[in-house]
Design an enzyme around this catalytic site. Sequence first.
Site, PDB file in Angstrom:
ATOM      1  N   GLY A 209      56.861  45.092  24.362  1.00 41.46           N
ATOM      2  CA  GLY A 209      55.755  44.173  24.084  1.00 41.46           C
ATOM      3  C   GLY A 209      55.368  44.236  22.617  1.00 41.46           C
ATOM      4  CG  ASN A 210      53.889  41.211  20.644  1.00 41.54           C
ATOM      5  OD1 ASN A 210      52.713  40.885  20.704  1.00 41.54           O
ATOM      6  ND2 ASN A 210      54.863  40.438  21.084  1.00 41.54           N
ATOM      7  NE  ARG A 211      48.742  47.190  16.870  1.00 40.51           N
ATOM      8  CZ  ARG A 211      48.295  47.543  15.675  1.00 40.51           C
ATOM      9  NH1 ARG A 211      49.150  47.893  14.733  1.00 40.51           N
ATOM     10  NH2 ARG A 211      47.006  47.537  15.421  1.00 40.51           N
TER      11      ARG A 211
END
Length: 415
Positions: A209-211
């Site tokens: 995933g990412n932030r």
Amino acid sequence: MERKRIIVGVAGGIAAYKAATVVRQLTEAGHSVRVVPTESALKFVGAATFEALSGNPVHTGVFDDVHEVPHVRIGQAADLVVVAPATADLLARAAGGRADDLLTATLLTARCPVLYAPAMHTEMWLHPATSENVATLRRRGSVVMEPASGRLTGADTGPGRLPEAEEISTLAQLLLARGDALPYDLAGVKVLVTAGGTREPIDPVRFIGNRSSGKQGYAMARVMAQRGADVTLIAGNTAGLVDPAAVHVVHVGSAAQLHDAVSKHAPDANVLVMAAAVADFRPAHAATSKIKKGPAGQGEPTIELVRNDDVLAGAVRSRSDGQLPNMKAIVGFAAETGDANGDVLFHARAKLKRKGCDLLVVNAVGENRAFEVDHNDGWLLSSDGNESALEHGSKTVIASRIVDAIVGFLRTSAG
Ligand code: CTP
């Protein structure tokens, strides 16, 4: 933001109890709040609640504290009036210019921005009388929010629910920051917004995933819907954000699902806003059962990655190929850090060319910047070579500046 004087008008509907949260949020943001309920609002929530939350006296009539001439002074001194909930009756009285209680007298004397958050049964909201009153108030420059859809009092569902308190106070703060009303200039425009981060499955319990929190994309969807657009929001993973009122939200997980949803909705859209943080790569194979770590010494797993399609570049290509005849504006977002090859703007200019979109919103990212925070800044680059700074502000304020630019672009390209 400096301390402003906000009047919270409360009309007599069951949603009046939610006004207490709006008052709390606005006072917590540092503003001075005075509550002006109608007589019938006090049948739902007592004056003591509003007095305690606002720290100011609460009156409904024009004959209380007459020596202070409150029916004129309160409106004159206000920086913003928020009416939440605004019932069908209150909207009718405001549109008719009545001054038969302290709240309507205040509305008549106020020269500051006015925000109405309607709440009523669906039949009342959809009645031509209410539609005309809303159109009248909008024409005069007031902001009348679109109500949310969902469960109403009793067993009814449909449009007419009071938007979430957070949404009302966010919009209130946007009006204070803008210092003018939010124009209702996107009526009839169909907008597709993507927001949040994608999750690329490794196995049933793990993902890459990412932030991205989705806050900037949600703010874009919210502001465009309140300016009258018909908005579909394709939401990846977000930090538990409140769905914006009057927006059709489609939840997706992976980049491939986001791509499918964009392909499905793009042919109808006039504007595409790609605020989502779409993963560039995904695991070549997502395991169907949980990958076990096994005993020590038996080696570490390697995840092979393959490239995801570039959704934004794909949309630009489809439009050039004549497959998206309705599409008038395509907006990309770029998160850049700058590196040995060049600074943030250097990379952003190259990205604008590479992607071929009409506008590119550029954020410098890094520790505590852009991701997961409520404030943002950056630049707005346009395909005609224009570059402007997006001064530091809340993501809602930034969204409203980007929407101003989109409206400008639609006007220029319409000739
Ligand atoms: N984007 C997209 N599809 C992808 C990756 C990105 O549509 N597979 C979109 C994003 O929604 C954003 C824009 O492209 O609007 C730029 O995203 P960014 O990650 O900054 O660009 P990349 O092309 O991935 O470039 P790089 O990672 O090399 O900076």
